[in-house]
Every structure is written in C-alpha cells, then in structure tokens.
Scaffold this motif. Structure first.
Motif, PDB file in Angstrom:
ATOM      1  N   GLU A   4      -6.042  12.895   9.487  1.00 39.70           N
ATOM      2  CA  GLU A   4      -6.466  12.532   8.139  1.00 39.70           C
ATOM      3  C   GLU A   4      -7.810  11.832   8.279  1.00 39.70           C
ATOM      4  O   GLU A   4      -7.880  10.629   8.520  1.00 39.70           O
ATOM      5  CB  GLU A   4      -5.442  11.607   7.466  1.00 39.70           C
ATOM      6  CG  GLU A   4      -5.660  11.488   5.971  1.00 39.70           C
ATOM      7  CD  GLU A   4      -6.170  10.146   5.513  1.00 39.70           C
ATOM      8  OE1 GLU A   4      -6.663  10.044   4.385  1.00 39.70           O
ATOM      9  OE2 GLU A   4      -6.090   9.173   6.283  1.00 39.70           O
TER      10      GLU A   4
ATOM     11  N   ASN B 207     -11.503  11.702   6.475  1.00 37.98           N
ATOM     12  CA  ASN B 207     -12.406  12.077   5.387  1.00 37.98           C
ATOM     13  C   ASN B 207     -13.823  12.025   5.937  1.00 37.98           C
ATOM     14  O   ASN B 207     -14.572  11.106   5.699  1.00 37.98           O
ATOM     15  CB  ASN B 207     -12.234  11.116   4.215  1.00 37.98           C
ATOM     16  CG  ASN B 207     -13.093  11.512   3.033  1.00 37.98           C
ATOM     17  OD1 ASN B 207     -13.796  12.526   3.084  1.00 37.98           O
ATOM     18  ND2 ASN B 207     -13.043  10.730   1.984  1.00 37.98           N
TER      19      ASN B 207
ATOM     20  N   ASP C 107      -2.704   8.875  10.041  1.00 39.17           N
ATOM     21  CA  ASP C 107      -3.354   8.227   8.905  1.00 39.17           C
ATOM     22  C   ASP C 107      -4.634   7.513   9.328  1.00 39.17           C
ATOM     23  O   ASP C 107      -4.673   6.848  10.366  1.00 39.17           O
ATOM     24  CB  ASP C 107      -2.373   7.205   8.289  1.00 39.17           C
ATOM     25  CG  ASP C 107      -2.982   6.450   7.120  1.00 39.17           C
ATOM     26  OD1 ASP C 107      -3.345   7.112   6.139  1.00 39.17           O
ATOM     27  OD2 ASP C 107      -3.095   5.213   7.206  1.00 39.17           O
TER      28      ASP C 107
ATOM     29  N   ARG D 117       1.387  12.956  10.652  1.00 40.74           N
ATOM     30  CA  ARG D 117       0.101  12.839   9.967  1.00 40.74           C
ATOM     31  C   ARG D 117      -0.558  11.559  10.456  1.00 40.74           C
ATOM     32  O   ARG D 117      -0.008  10.469  10.288  1.00 40.74           O
ATOM     33  CB  ARG D 117       0.306  12.776   8.453  1.00 40.74           C
ATOM     34  CG  ARG D 117      -0.942  12.420   7.659  1.00 40.74           C
ATOM     35  CD  ARG D 117      -0.575  12.176   6.216  1.00 40.74           C
ATOM     36  NE  ARG D 117      -1.685  11.827   5.351  1.00 40.74           N
ATOM     37  CZ  ARG D 117      -2.162  10.586   5.170  1.00 40.74           C
ATOM     38  NH1 ARG D 117      -1.634   9.577   5.828  1.00 40.74           N
ATOM     39  NH2 ARG D 117      -3.140  10.356   4.335  1.00 40.74           N
TER      40      ARG D 117
ATOM     41  N   ASP E 210       0.839  -1.204   0.000  1.00 37.09           N
ATOM     42  CA  ASP E 210       0.000   0.000   0.000  1.00 37.09           C
ATOM     43  C   ASP E 210       0.878   1.261   0.000  1.00 37.09           C
ATOM     44  O   ASP E 210       0.630   2.189   0.757  1.00 37.09           O
ATOM     45  CB  ASP E 210      -0.977   0.003   1.178  1.00 37.09           C
ATOM     46  CG  ASP E 210      -2.056   1.090   1.019  1.00 37.09           C
ATOM     47  OD1 ASP E 210      -2.206   1.616  -0.103  1.00 37.09           O
ATOM     48  OD2 ASP E 210      -2.727   1.411   2.019  1.00 37.09           O
TER      49      ASP E 210
ATOM     50  N   ASP F  81      -3.633  10.084  -2.849  1.00 35.51           N
ATOM     51  CA  ASP F  81      -4.786   9.199  -3.011  1.00 35.51           C
ATOM     52  C   ASP F  81      -5.685   9.721  -4.131  1.00 35.51           C
ATOM     53  O   ASP F  81      -5.390  10.733  -4.755  1.00 35.51           O
ATOM     54  CB  ASP F  81      -5.607   9.152  -1.713  1.00 35.51           C
ATOM     55  CG  ASP F  81      -4.912   8.371  -0.612  1.00 35.51           C
ATOM     56  OD1 ASP F  81      -4.170   7.420  -0.925  1.00 35.51           O
ATOM     57  OD2 ASP F  81      -5.128   8.719   0.563  1.00 35.51           O
TER      58      ASP F  81
ATOM     59  N   ARG G 255     -12.324   3.181  -5.888  1.00 39.87           N
ATOM     60  CA  ARG G 255     -13.327   2.811  -4.912  1.00 39.87           C
ATOM     61  C   ARG G 255     -14.676   2.644  -5.608  1.00 39.87           C
ATOM     62  O   ARG G 255     -15.691   3.160  -5.179  1.00 39.87           O
ATOM     63  CB  ARG G 255     -13.417   3.888  -3.829  1.00 39.87           C
ATOM     64  CG  ARG G 255     -14.172   3.452  -2.600  1.00 39.87           C
ATOM     65  CD  ARG G 255     -14.174   4.539  -1.565  1.00 39.87           C
ATOM     66  NE  ARG G 255     -12.865   4.652  -0.943  1.00 39.87           N
ATOM     67  CZ  ARG G 255     -12.486   5.671  -0.197  1.00 39.87           C
ATOM     68  NH1 ARG G 255     -13.299   6.662   0.030  1.00 39.87           N
ATOM     69  NH2 ARG G 255     -11.300   5.689   0.348  1.00 39.87           N
TER      70      ARG G 255
END
Ligand code: OTU
Length: 628
Positions: free
Chosen positions: A305, A307, A263, A261, A109, A375, A412
């Motif tokens: 991070e 969303n 994640d 950050r 990843d 991303d 996605r």
C-alpha cells in the motif's frame, strides 16, 4: 533465492561485523523455522494445491470491507463469525479475494492503531473465528487478505507502554527526537496536516517527542492533548523490530490468511536528509520479508500500500536481482485519480497518459486496480503525475468537482496551502452524483450514475490487474454523515464513507428493477465476462488512438484472440472504428463479451454515452448468417 543474496540484504540494512550479522541471519531463520514447524498440515496442503500465480488470473477479484460494518445488520454474533454467512453473497458477485480491514486489538484510526498483533479485537471475535473464517472462505474459493499494520503500533501497545516507562529494549522500538525541539525533519511529508500535523508526538512520560506519521495524541508539547489515538512508527533500524514483525506476519499467515496488505509501507525507514518515503532500505526489508514468507507460506501474497508515483511504485515489485521478488501486488495508485478525472470531466487524456507509462510488470506480479478504498480518494496523486501547473490545475479541478453539491468532503486539507485540497472523502455513489439524483427524484441523474458506476467497474476489470471493490459500492451506498456526531471520528472525514452495509440494500440487490439490483447485476456480469476471458489475465495493455478525449481504447492481448476495450466517459454517442492488428483476420467477426453479439471489424462501432464495449477477436471464425 541464494543465501548470499539474503545476507547481502541484511548487510545493507544492518551494517555490523560479520559475526553479528551471522547471528542476525540465524535468528531470522530460526523464526521462520519455527513458523514452518507450526504451520497446520491442512494449510500445507492448501499451499501445495494452489498456483503461485493465483493473484494474476482473470478470475481474481478483490473486495475490501470492515468485518463489523459489513455484517452488523445481518446478525448479532461476532463479525468474524457473521462473515461466513455473507460469503455466498460475495461469491455470487464474483469475488475471490476478501480484504478485511484491520481486525486486531486497536485503540483507533478504524483499526490502524494496533494495540496487540496477537489478539483479534473482542469486537470482531477471536483468533479461532479468524481461522474458521479462512477455512470457510477457502471452501468457497475465496482467499482472505488481512491488513498488516507494520509501520506503527498504537501508543497503547505493550511495546509502546514499556517505552513510555523507559524500558531500554522497547525505547529502541521507536524513533525519538534527540534534539528535544520537535522540529520536523526537512522534506518529510505531513500526512494528516489538518488533525495531526507534523511527524512527532509528545510523550510526557519521557519528556520527548516520538516519531508518528499518522494519528498523534499531542503534536506539540505546549499544545492540547486531544488526539483520538496515537500511532508511533516502528524503528526498523533496530533488528529486534524486524524479528518481532516477521514473527507477527508468519503467525498471521499460519492462521490461514492468504496474504497481507502492507499498510503505509513507504514510511518504514527513516534517514535524515531524505523524505523518509520509499527509502531503498524499505525495499530491502520487503525482500527479506518476501523470502521468509515464501519459506513458510508459499502462495501467500504481499500487497504494497504505497501511494507513490509510478516509477517509485514499480520498485515495489523488485528491481535488479530482486525483480519479481518483492511484493506480489501493489495498489495502482496512479490510475485512480485519472479514472475519477475521466468520470468528472469526460476527458480520458490524463488516464491515457498514465496508461501509456505503465511499465511491464514481472509475470508473477499484478496491480490492484481500484477507484476507492476505505480512505479518501487521493486526488493529489494527479498533481504528482503531471508536474508543474498542469498537475496542480487538474488537482484543483478534481477537488472542486468532487466537493461540490455535497458529493464529498475535503480530506488532508492543508491549512497552510489553501489553494487546493489533497483528497476527497465520500462513497462512489455519492461522488458520482447518484445519491443527490436519488434524493431529488432526478431519474436521468440516477441512470447516469448507474452507467458511471458500471464504467468504473468495467475499466477496473479490464485495465490490467486485479479489480478491487469497496464494500457497498456494488449497490450504491451513499455517504453517511452521522460520523460528525462522534467527537472521536468528527475530525476525520474518511468516516463519511465507512457506512454500515444495510440488510435492506442486500435484499434490493436481488429485487429486479431497483437501482441496487441494476448495479449488482451489472457488476456481476462484468466480472463473469472477465473471469472466462484469458486476455484479462496479467497486466499487459496496449493503448489505441481514439478520436475524442471522452473515449478510451486499449487492447488486451491473448493467444486465442485479442480483446479490444472501448470506454466512452462522455454523455454523447460516438462511433469508433476497430483497427485490428495486421496479423488479424479481416473477415472474422469480433464477439462482444458482454452481449455475445458479433461485430464485423470493418463496421463502425457504436458507443453510447457512458458505455463500454469489450470485443474479442475470433481468428478463423466466419460471420454468422444474419437471421431473418
Ligand atoms: C493507510 O493509509 C490506511 O489505509 C489508512 O486507513 C490509515 O489511516 C493509515 O495508513 C495509517 O495506518 O495516508 O490517507 O502511501 O497513503 O498509508 C491514507 C500510503 C494514508 C498512504 C497510506 C495511508
């Protein structure tokens, strides 16, 4: 922060008898105490020398890059060492914060499946190289932000290996499916529905499923074992996981990095009956982390991070007694798809609607304003912002626009919900049609794409937060479809935009007349103008009415004079009148921050197609005599 609040957090996270709770608290203090004792004296000086609000200033500009892709074409040494030679380029652009995507030992990843937090992946260099890079960056006024992949480890991490062997201590580091069926918990979102569906990974060694939000080896017991890697979610309900991860965070900070950050942070806490996204205990965990980080590396920042929708997202800055005491920064996810919508449709209505809803943040916090990262562009966020058929329609429009004509590729994509895709992968230059125009020799198209890139940058620089630039977007790097030849990468379209930064592009950035130079110089000019303007500090913006959907206008207030920002996302030229506030001086000219030219407030303002203007009030200033 009082000891009582710290204890409250721990008690909420880990309901247990008081005596055990005190032991837990002591263990955390002990970890922090050791990290403090280990903090190298030069870093302690560095901590003392900087403002704790460095991340909220108008000079703060972030750049996100993969160490290897960003340096590969510039030298054969380990990327972390080669990076030092790229710092002058970043400094010249106006970058003050470099976010390095994961550099720890990893099995997939693109670094987000971490095998060992204590080791830099040999492909990147060593921990010493990281320390050295931090020193060199600091000397140039650049801070380093490092990815901290705290939600999951890879299945090759020693903790996961021990869990596979059945070691009871490490089994408890992960979340297991006790039903044995691998049935998904109702309401839990499916993050990679196309190539790693569900949220369980089959573990043959244990004959059980383990929780995995992201990449999986084998989503179904009876299915193929084809996953390129696996990411197993850590079980934060186990205090030993918290101990280990706090220790990891503090050790990274002691290498000299200026921030972490965080994640995939919404997924940290699982509770049946919930979506297991942004659970209240996620916030308690972050508050604990903040307290401990502050006690060791004051001045270091935590970036969420997440969303998430606006309301949920804002909670990452802390609420109630914890306001301003959680993360220092969060990605401004809600703005992002609306900016792309404005670009695609010459319509700023969704962007205005979201900006009007942006809450007042605590003074010590800020947004990270972005249009793209490593991303996909998560277009689905727009559907959440406008519930019901409108949001779905906006999502569909965006998806159709950005997957058309080879601009980008779906990401996605949920085969069960064929009606629209959730995101799109691609570089900004390709998504904005620049790459197609170049290939076709369409000079007008190239011009438009350049203008659009600069509009995006100007918006990010002005919108109220730290702008973030994705490596190579400042010179218009195009999609690289070669990932499709690599069976490990092929299922994951995000690799389309994870391109090597070619040396030739860096050279052209300084060769006048090239598209790269026009983009680079344009971005640099925007950032330079931002840097010296006090109104661009902090996050306050006040929306203005504009006569056309293509136009966006807002004010950035400042004591020495407000700045009026106007953006025209449409191709046609428009005029707007600058309605300065009642307490403004109607005689004083405004100054255009990009050109230095003066504009009288009662004159209509010309806005060319795909352009922007930033106008600064100059209270008490008399108009310049017009030169003849
Ligand atoms: C993050 O992204 C990283 O940015 C990705 O590169 C990783 O693959 C992933 O975590 C796993 O480590 O779903 O499509 O709300 O949007 O964590 C990207 C947060 C992702 C998620 C985000 C995630």
């Amino acid at each position: 922060m009082s000891a009582a609040l710290f204890r409250t957090l721990l008690a909420r996270l880990y309901p247990m008898p008081n005596r055990d709770l005190r032991r837990l608290e002591a263990a955390l203090h002990d970890i922090a105490w050791h990290a403090r004792a280990d903090r190298p004296p030069p870093l302690q000086e560095w901590d003392l020398s900087r403002s704790p609000r460095w991340h909220t200033g108008s000079e703060a500009v972030a750049y996100v890059a993969y160490a290897d892709l960003f340096t590969r074409d510039f030298g054969a040494g380990p990327p972390l060492r080669e990076l030092a030679a790229r710092l002058p380029y970043l400094a010249d652009l106006g970058v003050t914060v470099l976010h390095l995507l994961p550099i720890q030992k990893s099995s997939g990843d693109a670094g987000f499946a971490v095998d060992d937090y204590t080791q830099v992946d040999p492909r990147f260099g060593t921990m010493d190289d990281l320390e050295d890079l931090c020193r060199q960056a600091h000397a140039r006024g650049i801070s380093i932000l490092l990815d901290f992949v705290l939600n999951h480890t890879s299945d090759l991490h020693p903790w996961a290996e021990a869990a596979k062997r059945g070691d009871p201590r490490y089994r408890e580091f992960y979340v297991w499916d006790e039903t044995g069926t691998g049935a998904p918990w109702p309401g839990v979102p499916d993050i990679f529905p196309d190539f790693a569906p569900g949220h369980w990974d089959w573990v043959p060694e244990q004959g059980k499923y383990v929780w995995s939000t992201f990449y999986k080896r084998q989503p179904r017991k009876d299915g193929p074992r084809t996953g390129a890697c696996a990411q197993w979610d850590l079980n934060y309900a186990n205090p030993n996981v918290l101990f280990a991860m706090v220790d990891t965070a503090l050790q990274l900070l002691n290498k000299g990095v200026d921030g972490l950050r965080l994640d995939a942070v919404p997924f940290l806490w699982k509770e049946p009956g919930t979506a297991c996204v942004s659970h209240p205990k996620v916030h308690d965990l972050l508050r604990v982390l903040r307290i401990l980080v502050e006690s060791v590396a004051p001045g270091a920042v935590l970036l969420a991070e997440a969303n998430d929708q606006l309301a949920g997202l804002t909670e990452y800055f802390g609420t109630g007694p914890f306001r301003g005491r959680e993360t220092h920064l969060a990605y401004a996810f809600p703005l992002m798809p609306c900016l792309w919508y404005a670009s695609a449709k010459a319509d700023t209505t969704p962007l205005q609607a979201v900006m009007a809803r942006m809450p007042q943040l605590p003074e010590n916090a800020s947004w990270l304003v972005f249009d793209e990262v490593h991303d996909e562009v998560s277009l689905e966020t727009i559907a959440g912002l406008f519930p019901g058929p409108r949001g779905a329609a906006l999502n569909r429009e965006l998806f159709a626009h950005f997957t058309a004509e080879g601009r980008g590729e779906p990401f996605r994509f949920d085969p069960a919900r064929q009606e629209y895709g959730q995101g799109v992968s691609g570089t900004r230059w390709s998504l904005l049609d620049g790459a197609r125009a170049e290939a076709d020799g369409d000079l007008h198209g190239v011009e438009d794409a350049i203008k659009r890139v600069l509009l995006h940058e100007a918006f990010k620089a002005a919108a109220g937060g730290m702008p973030l630039i994705y490596a190579g977007s400042e010179v218009g790097l195009a999609n690289d479809p070669s990932y499709r030849q690599d069976p490990v990468k092929a299922p994951d379209t995000r690799f389309l935009k994870r391109t090597v930064y070619p040396r030739a592009a860096a050279e052209r950035a300084y060769r006048e007349g090239t598209k790269e130079a026009r983009l680079f110089a344009g971005v640099k000019r925007i950032l330079a103008a931002r840097k010296v303007e006090p109104a661009f500090r902090g996050t306050r913006t006040i929306l203005l009415d504009t006569p056309e959907a293509a136009l966006l206008g807002f004010v950035r207030p400042a004591r020495d004079g407000d700045v009026y920002c106007f953006f025209n996302f449409g191709p046609a030229r428009w005029q707007v009148s600058v309605q300065t506030g009642a307490d403004s001086d109607p005689e004083s000219p405004l100054k255009d921050l990009l050109t230095g030219l003066e504009v009288l407030p009662d004159q209509p303002l010309e806005l060319e197609g795909l352009s922007f203007r930033w106008l600064k009030e100059q209270p008490g200033k008399k108009p310049e005599p017009v030169a003849v």
